[in-house]
Design an enzyme around this catalytic site. Structure first.
Site, PDB file in Angstrom:
ATOM      1  N   GLU A  96       0.877  -1.176   0.000  1.00 50.46           N
ATOM      2  CA  GLU A  96       0.000   0.000   0.000  1.00 50.46           C
ATOM      3  C   GLU A  96       0.905   1.213   0.000  1.00 50.46           C
ATOM      4  O   GLU A  96       1.758   1.349   0.884  1.00 50.46           O
ATOM      5  CB  GLU A  96      -0.933  -0.016   1.219  1.00 50.46           C
ATOM      6  CG  GLU A  96      -1.936  -1.174   1.194  1.00 50.46           C
ATOM      7  CD  GLU A  96      -2.798  -1.213  -0.061  1.00 50.46           C
ATOM      8  OE1 GLU A  96      -3.065  -0.159  -0.657  1.00 50.46           O
ATOM      9  OE2 GLU A  96      -3.184  -2.333  -0.472  1.00 50.46           O
TER      10      GLU A  96
ATOM     11  N   CYS B 137      -1.748   8.821   4.289  1.00 46.86           N
ATOM     12  CA  CYS B 137      -1.760   8.486   2.862  1.00 46.86           C
ATOM     13  C   CYS B 137      -3.099   8.894   2.248  1.00 46.86           C
ATOM     14  O   CYS B 137      -3.192   9.164   1.059  1.00 46.86           O
ATOM     15  CB  CYS B 137      -1.532   7.005   2.677  1.00 46.86           C
ATOM     16  SG  CYS B 137      -2.570   6.034   3.764  1.00 46.86           S
TER      17      CYS B 137
HETATM   18  P1  NAD Z   1       9.044   5.312   2.966  1.00 47.49           P
HETATM   19  O1  NAD Z   1       8.768   4.656   1.659  1.00 47.49           O
HETATM   20  O2  NAD Z   1      10.100   6.338   3.033  1.00 47.49           O
HETATM   21  O3  NAD Z   1       9.469   4.190   4.046  1.00 47.49           O
HETATM   22  C1  NAD Z   1       8.678   3.051   4.260  1.00 47.49           C
HETATM   23  C2  NAD Z   1       9.575   1.933   4.764  1.00 47.49           C
HETATM   24  O4  NAD Z   1      10.477   1.554   3.730  1.00 47.49           O
HETATM   25  C3  NAD Z   1      10.436   2.331   5.953  1.00 47.49           C
HETATM   26  O5  NAD Z   1      10.540   1.229   6.832  1.00 47.49           O
HETATM   27  C4  NAD Z   1      11.774   2.637   5.319  1.00 47.49           C
HETATM   28  O6  NAD Z   1      12.855   2.492   6.190  1.00 47.49           O
HETATM   29  C5  NAD Z   1      11.818   1.615   4.209  1.00 47.49           C
HETATM   30  N1  NAD Z   1      12.688   1.987   3.089  1.00 47.49           N
HETATM   31  C6  NAD Z   1      13.094   3.219   2.715  1.00 47.49           C
HETATM   32  N2  NAD Z   1      13.847   3.159   1.596  1.00 47.49           N
HETATM   33  C7  NAD Z   1      13.924   1.852   1.266  1.00 47.49           C
HETATM   34  C8  NAD Z   1      14.530   1.143   0.194  1.00 47.49           C
HETATM   35  N3  NAD Z   1      15.221   1.777  -0.745  1.00 47.49           N
HETATM   36  N4  NAD Z   1      14.375  -0.194   0.139  1.00 47.49           N
HETATM   37  C9  NAD Z   1      13.650  -0.837   1.068  1.00 47.49           C
HETATM   38  N5  NAD Z   1      13.037  -0.215   2.114  1.00 47.49           N
HETATM   39  C10 NAD Z   1      13.188   1.111   2.204  1.00 47.49           C
HETATM   40  O7  NAD Z   1       7.648   5.848   3.518  1.00 47.49           O
HETATM   41  P2  NAD Z   1       7.338   6.722   4.815  1.00 47.49           P
HETATM   42  O8  NAD Z   1       7.881   8.099   4.635  1.00 47.49           O
HETATM   43  O9  NAD Z   1       7.705   5.969   6.051  1.00 47.49           O
HETATM   44  O10 NAD Z   1       5.744   6.751   4.774  1.00 47.49           O
HETATM   45  C11 NAD Z   1       5.056   7.653   3.974  1.00 47.49           C
HETATM   46  C12 NAD Z   1       4.598   7.015   2.688  1.00 47.49           C
HETATM   47  O11 NAD Z   1       3.802   5.872   2.981  1.00 47.49           O
HETATM   48  C13 NAD Z   1       3.701   7.931   1.864  1.00 47.49           C
HETATM   49  O12 NAD Z   1       4.015   7.802   0.512  1.00 47.49           O
HETATM   50  C14 NAD Z   1       2.303   7.406   2.158  1.00 47.49           C
HETATM   51  O13 NAD Z   1       1.357   7.698   1.166  1.00 47.49           O
HETATM   52  C15 NAD Z   1       2.558   5.944   2.284  1.00 47.49           C
HETATM   53  N6  NAD Z   1       1.526   5.281   3.071  1.00 47.49           N
HETATM   54  C16 NAD Z   1       0.574   4.582   2.390  1.00 47.49           C
HETATM   55  C17 NAD Z   1      -0.446   3.968   3.089  1.00 47.49           C
HETATM   56  C18 NAD Z   1      -1.511   3.192   2.363  1.00 47.49           C
HETATM   57  O14 NAD Z   1      -2.256   2.464   3.001  1.00 47.49           O
HETATM   58  N7  NAD Z   1      -1.619   3.326   1.053  1.00 47.49           N
HETATM   59  C19 NAD Z   1      -0.495   4.067   4.470  1.00 47.49           C
HETATM   60  C20 NAD Z   1       0.505   4.781   5.127  1.00 47.49           C
HETATM   61  C21 NAD Z   1       1.516   5.377   4.407  1.00 47.49           C
END
Ligand code: NAD
Length: 541
Positions: free
Chosen positions: A293, A327
């Site tokens: 998601e 989100c």
């Molecule tokens: P992010 O993508 O920066 O991080 C998410 C996770 O991925 C973290 O644990 C992070 O450490 C890890 N990560 C970061 N870079 C990575 C890589 N290159 N490879 C593997 N893992 C990596 O997201 P965020 O800033 O924590 O959260 C915000 C984002 O999440 C927004 O885009 C939001 O829309 C989305 N979100 C979506 C939903 C949904 O249900 N659609 C819900 C909550 C948040």
């Protein structure tokens, strides 16, 4: 093994504490916040049920006061990723063999611990580490997480009960096996409930998990592990590691026993991980499940028949609660010319009363954005809007990082429906508005559908049933969660299964049977009571 077909307690949504001023609940929560704020927490990884400490301590800073460090966590390396995978695989046989009632009891107990003795603690950790006010912390880290745990137990039993028909002389059944191998949960900073749900819903079904939380959410992640441990989760079933995201993904996704990815976070990161899985596809013992998601650019479209106060209120709550870091946050609005002046007036009046500051003061509606990067990103959009000939900052527009990462709720009006802030995910308290000619309702519906790569949430406001029906049809694929005369945020487990399509994810609906099914591999069993003894069918004469 069980000698009964047990019924689980009927899941009901956890009642939300209102925290009205002067109530015992608010006093208890704020006292807990102050106590935890003054302490220095030490957060180890948890691998095979043991605390793992390293020589790399990372200081934790609170978004609302970046000079205040409230402790540290231990950063791990690639050896810890290996250790977590090995611990998960070693725990698999015993966990898989445990009856489902025993597994269910652990997660139901965790829900009760969160509803009772851990409620203030998980809320306060979320307030300190992620800058949520009392209400936002309560609906996320307490209520939604509790709901995920209780409803998933109920959904699991419903799923297990779904069985095929049997014919004369045979008994058909299906068994919902956990995936072969281990699963990988990668979670975002913005919802403690999501962070808890992603690993636990897989584990509930007999899977073993390596869980990497966001480095901006480690405090409440620690509380989640404390609760699961107290609830009796055996060692190795969920292993929590604090390691570099990209390097961890490279290692985990190349492992032959990797069986499933449960991800929530940004679109780019998810797409990168999907690609890694593709590159490794020949290595795996089984085709991995991929559930993600991701981002959103969530819309509100008002029809000329819409109620002005209802639209303005939905925009203020939908765009600015939790600083727009949901989100599902409303971030682009399409308002007819005939209503805009009035909608803006009501928004101005409401927004003039919004207080901004630390969650320690429950009267603050808006708190800090998560970190410096987010602050600078928001500031950039506001600065560019101020300089643009296509955009005007009509409400708010100030940022203050002297103490914490505070961005004032901001409304940008633009004449270009493709202006950057109308189409890009900002993830901050910035709402963009495009004012359309009343006669261009149909064209505007097309704009809403086509302007963004995302498809997560969206709302239509109208008092005209024909207009609602038109929007319902025209926007069929523009969101995974569609709201009529309501803000596009605040989905409740068991009531509005949540998730989106297009660039917003695989739409596997967190907190639903549809999601749970993804973490199982069904085995069909046919048993024939009296086996045939001759190969000849009647048609052979
Ligand atoms: P992010 O993508 O920066 O991080 C998410 C996770 O991925 C973290 O644990 C992070 O450490 C890890 N990560 C970061 N870079 C990575 C890589 N290159 N490879 C593997 N893992 C990596 O997201 P965020 O800033 O924590 O959260 C915000 C984002 O999440 C927004 O885009 C939001 O829309 C989305 N979100 C979506 C939903 C949904 O249900 N659609 C819900 C909550 C948040």
């Amino acid at each position: 093994m069980s000698k009964a077909i047990s019924q689980v307690p009927l899941a009901v949504n956890e009642p939300v504490n209102s925290y009205v001023p002067g109530s015992p609940e608010v006093k208890s929560l704020i006292d807990t916040y102050k106590k935890m704020w003054a302490e220095k927490v030490e957060i180890p990884m948890i691998i095979n049920g043991k605390e793992v400490k390293t020589d790399k301590k990372v200081q934790l800073q609170s978004p609302q006061d970046h000079a205040h460090d409230f402790g540290f966590y231990y950063q791990g390396g690639m050896q810890h990723v290996d250790d977590a995978i090995n611990a998960a695989l070693a725990a698999k046989e015993a966990w898989n063999a445990l009856g489902w009632e025993q597994r269910a009891a652990i997660f139901l107990k965790a829900a009760d611990l969160l509803a009772g003795p851990y409620r203030d603690v998980i809320n306060a950790a979320t307030m300190i580490g992620q800058s949520k006010n009392v209400h936002q912390a309560e609906i996320d880290s307490a209520c939604e997480f509790i709901d995920f745990l209780r409803f998933n137990v109920e959904f699991m039993t419903e799923m297990y009960s779904e069985q095929p028909v049997s014919d004369n002389g045979i008994w058909n059944r299906v068994e919902y096996r956990p995936l072969e191998g281990f699963c990988f949960a990668v979670t975002p900073f913005n919802f403690t409930a999501i962070s808890g749900n992603l690993p636990t819903c897989m584990a509930m079904l007999g899977n073993v998990v390596v869980w990497k939380p966001s480095d901006k959410q480690v405090y409440s992640a620690k509380v989640i592990m404390d609760v699961l441990t107290e609830a009796g989760l055996p060692a190795g079933v969920i292993n929590m590691i604090f390691t570099d995201g990209k390097e961890t993904a490279e290692k985990v996704l190349a492992h032959k026993d990797f069986a499933g990815l449960h991800f929530t976070g940004s679109t780019k990161v998810f797409q990168g991980m999907w690609k890694m899985i593709g590159d490794n596809i020949h290595n795996y013992r089984t085709y991995p499940r991929i559930v993600g998601e991701t981002g959103g650019k969530d819309f509100v479209i008002a029809h000329p028949s819409a109620n002005v106060e209802a639209v303005a209120t939905a925009l203020v709550r939908g765009a600015f609660e939790y600083q727009g870091q949901k989100c599902s946050a409303a971030s682009r609005a399409y308002i007819p010319k005939s209503l805009w002046a009035d909608v803006k007036k009501v928004m101005e009046a409401q927004m003039a009363t919004i207080k901004i500051g630390s969650p320690e003061d429950p009267s603050n509606f808006v708190n800090a954005v998560i970190d410096k990067n987010s602050f600078e990103k928001c500031k950039g959009y506001i600065t560019r809007a101020n300089e643009s000939s296509e955009a005007t900052v009509v409400i708010g527009g100030t940022c203050d990082d002297s103490k914490g990462w505070f961005v004032h709720p901001t409304v940008i009006e633009t004449t270009n429906p493709q202006y950057e802030s109308m189409v890009e995910e900002i993830f901050g308290p910035i709402l963009s508005v495009f004012v359309y000619e009343d006669a261009e309702w149909k064209e505007t519906l097309k704009l809403v559908d086509s302007s963004s790569p995302y498809s997560l949430t969206g709302s239509v406001f109208s008092q005209d049933r024909y207009a609602i029906a038109e929007a319902y049809k025209a926007l069929e694929n523009a969101s995974g969660n569609f709201y009529i005369n309501d803000k596009p945020t605040g989905a409740v487990v068991g009531q509005q299964p949540f998730g989106g399509g297009r660039a917003s994810g695989t739409n596997d609906k967190a907190g639903s049977k549809m999601n749970l099914l993804r973490w199982t591999s069904v085995r069909s069993v046919k048993e024939t009571f009296v086996s045939p003894k001759d190969y000849k069918y009647p048609y052979l004469g």
